[in-house]
Motif scaffolding. Structure first.
Motif, PDB file in Angstrom:
ATOM      1  N   SER A  27       0.826  -1.199   0.000  1.00 26.52           N
ATOM      2  CA  SER A  27       0.000   0.000   0.000  1.00 26.52           C
ATOM      3  C   SER A  27       0.863   1.252   0.000  1.00 26.52           C
ATOM      4  CB  SER A  27      -0.933   0.010   1.216  1.00 26.52           C
ATOM      5  OG  SER A  27      -0.180   0.072   2.421  1.00 26.52           O
ATOM      6  N   ALA A  28       0.243   2.351  -0.395  1.00 24.90           N
ATOM      7  CA  ALA A  28       0.912   3.654  -0.382  1.00 24.90           C
ATOM      8  C   ALA A  28       0.021   4.636   0.361  1.00 24.90           C
ATOM      9  CB  ALA A  28       1.169   4.141  -1.802  1.00 24.90           C
ATOM     10  N   ASN A  29       0.614   5.708   0.856  1.00 30.98           N
ATOM     11  CA  ASN A  29      -0.162   6.707   1.577  1.00 30.98           C
ATOM     12  C   ASN A  29       0.353   8.102   1.306  1.00 30.98           C
ATOM     13  OD1 ASN A  29       1.790   7.528   3.980  1.00 30.98           O
ATOM     14  ND2 ASN A  29       1.878   5.283   3.783  1.00 30.98           N
ATOM     15  N   VAL A  30      -0.540   9.065   1.369  1.00 29.17           N
ATOM     16  CA  VAL A  30      -0.185  10.482   1.287  1.00 29.17           C
ATOM     17  C   VAL A  30      -0.897  11.193   2.428  1.00 29.17           C
ATOM     18  CG1 VAL A  30       0.240  10.501  -1.202  1.00 29.17           C
ATOM     19  CG2 VAL A  30      -2.066  10.939  -0.336  1.00 29.17           C
ATOM     20  N   GLY A  31      -0.320  12.285   2.919  1.00 29.71           N
ATOM     21  CA  GLY A  31      -0.938  12.967   4.042  1.00 29.71           C
ATOM     22  C   GLY A  31      -0.537  14.423   4.151  1.00 29.71           C
ATOM     23  N   TYR A  32      -1.258  15.123   4.998  1.00 27.79           N
ATOM     24  CA  TYR A  32      -0.973  16.536   5.280  1.00 27.79           C
ATOM     25  C   TYR A  32      -1.322  16.808   6.740  1.00 27.79           C
ATOM     26  CZ  TYR A  32      -1.515  21.559   5.616  1.00 27.79           C
ATOM     27  OH  TYR A  32      -1.416  22.855   6.024  1.00 27.79           O
ATOM     28  N   SER A  47       2.888  20.552   6.807  1.00 31.53           N
ATOM     29  CA  SER A  47       3.814  19.585   6.223  1.00 31.53           C
ATOM     30  C   SER A  47       3.063  18.493   5.462  1.00 31.53           C
ATOM     31  CB  SER A  47       4.671  18.944   7.312  1.00 31.53           C
ATOM     32  OG  SER A  47       5.538  17.967   6.777  1.00 31.53           O
ATOM     33  N   ALA A  48       3.534  18.168   4.256  1.00 26.54           N
ATOM     34  CA  ALA A  48       2.982  17.082   3.454  1.00 26.54           C
ATOM     35  C   ALA A  48       3.886  15.860   3.580  1.00 26.54           C
ATOM     36  CB  ALA A  48       2.859  17.496   1.993  1.00 26.54           C
ATOM     37  N   SER A  49       3.310  14.670   3.398  1.00 26.95           N
ATOM     38  CA  SER A  49       4.076  13.442   3.549  1.00 26.95           C
ATOM     39  C   SER A  49       3.586  12.387   2.570  1.00 26.95           C
ATOM     40  CB  SER A  49       3.968  12.918   4.978  1.00 26.95           C
ATOM     41  OG  SER A  49       2.616  12.578   5.273  1.00 26.95           O
ATOM     42  N   ALA A  50       4.382  11.328   2.398  1.00 26.41           N
ATOM     43  CA  ALA A  50       4.005  10.204   1.548  1.00 26.41           C
ATOM     44  C   ALA A  50       4.815   8.995   1.964  1.00 26.41           C
ATOM     45  CB  ALA A  50       4.242  10.516   0.079  1.00 26.41           C
ATOM     46  N   GLY A  51       4.249   7.803   1.748  1.00 29.15           N
ATOM     47  CA  GLY A  51       4.962   6.591   2.141  1.00 29.15           C
ATOM     48  C   GLY A  51       4.478   5.368   1.407  1.00 29.15           C
ATOM     49  N   TRP A  64       8.927   6.205   4.397  1.00 24.65           N
ATOM     50  CA  TRP A  64       8.034   7.350   4.568  1.00 24.65           C
ATOM     51  C   TRP A  64       8.871   8.618   4.508  1.00 24.65           C
ATOM     52  CZ3 TRP A  64       7.384  11.295   8.231  1.00 24.65           C
ATOM     53  CH2 TRP A  64       6.128  11.906   8.290  1.00 24.65           C
ATOM     54  N   THR A  65       8.314   9.680   3.907  1.00 26.22           N
ATOM     55  CA  THR A  65       9.045  10.938   3.817  1.00 26.22           C
ATOM     56  C   THR A  65       8.117  12.108   4.104  1.00 26.22           C
ATOM     57  OG1 THR A  65      10.526  12.263   2.415  1.00 26.22           O
ATOM     58  CG2 THR A  65       8.643  11.215   1.331  1.00 26.22           C
ATOM     59  N   ALA A  66       8.691  13.191   4.623  1.00 32.85           N
ATOM     60  CA  ALA A  66       7.910  14.385   4.945  1.00 32.85           C
ATOM     61  C   ALA A  66       8.756  15.632   4.724  1.00 32.85           C
ATOM     62  CB  ALA A  66       7.422  14.340   6.395  1.00 32.85           C
ATOM     63  N   ASP A  67       8.071  16.721   4.413  1.00 33.74           N
ATOM     64  CA  ASP A  67       8.714  18.022   4.253  1.00 33.74           C
ATOM     65  C   ASP A  67       9.014  18.601   5.630  1.00 33.74           C
ATOM     66  OD1 ASP A  67       9.490  20.599   3.572  1.00 33.74           O
ATOM     67  OD2 ASP A  67       7.434  21.280   3.199  1.00 33.74           O
TER      68      ASP A  67
END
Length: 214
Positions: A27-32, A47-51, A64-67
């Motif tokens: 699975s993949a995810n995106v977030g804020y 901050s935005a993120s994705a994993g 997982w990564t985030a700004d």
């Protein structure tokens, strides 16, 4: 260690104690998040993120990564979770890395146990400290019921500070929405009093995320 650990160990511990199906799950995810806090410490406002996550037969791995403003934070984690009766157990490793000068590398081993509405996590690790390494550990206890949760977390060894987080999360239209109040001790706080001394802090955080099966 004012910046102490910014990441999504939440993504890693999400698998803790969940009995995995025999088939692989990718699975993949995106977030804020309106403010990116981790373990009671402010990392960045807005901050935005994705994993991406992989799980099979209790084993999990992901990234997982985030700004974080000065470049990106990127985390790599892996481990194993299992259930013994009504008790869930997991153990794993998480590394926190940065493309800029926001912070230096953290690497830690994570352990957790859960029973019904309560879970306990313990992590022990080392911070590279820009040439001056430091050891730390972190203990957290979470109670959850019908989307509401409360967490108490405390640092130890060569790190200090504790925090309380109270929040609620729900799925709406396929999106995960969350709100949380965070109360941090002066050791973790980004706020100061009129004399410029560190003081306890409070924050209200809103979050939005979406997970996709691959």
């Amino acid at each position: 260690m004012k910046k102490l650990i910014a990441s999504s160990v939440l993504a890693a511990t999400a698998f803790a104690g969940i009995a995995a199906p025999a088939m692989a799950d990718l699975s993949a995810n995106v977030g804020y998040a309106s403010e990116y806090y981790y373990r009671g410490i402010l990392q960045k406002e807005s901050s935005a993120s994705a994993g991406i996550d992989f799980e099979q037969s209790g084993f999990y791995a992901g990234a997982w990564t985030a700004d974080v403003g000065d470049g990106l934070e990127y985390d790599i984690y892996a481990g194993y979770g299992m259930e013994v009766g009504e008790v869930s157990l997991s153990a794993g490793f998480t590394g926190y890395y940065y493309t800029g000068e926001f912070d230096d590398t953290y690497e830690e081993f994570n352990f957790s146990a859960g029973w019904k509405f309560i879970s306990v996590g313990y992590s022990v690790g080392e911070w590279d400290g820009f040439g001056e390494p430091a050891d730390y550990d972190f203990l957290e206890v979470t109670v959850e019921h019908n989307g509401f949760y409360g967490t108490y977390g405390e640092f130890g060894d060569e790190a200090e500070g504790d925090y309380i987080e109270l929040g609620y999360g729900a799925e709406v239209g396929g999106f995960d929405l969350g709100i949380a109040a965070i109360f941090s001790s002066e050791e973790l706080s980004d706020q100061a009093d009129s004399n410029g001394d560190d003081t306890e802090s409070e924050a209200i955080i809103f979050s939005l995320s979406k997970t996709f099966d691959l």
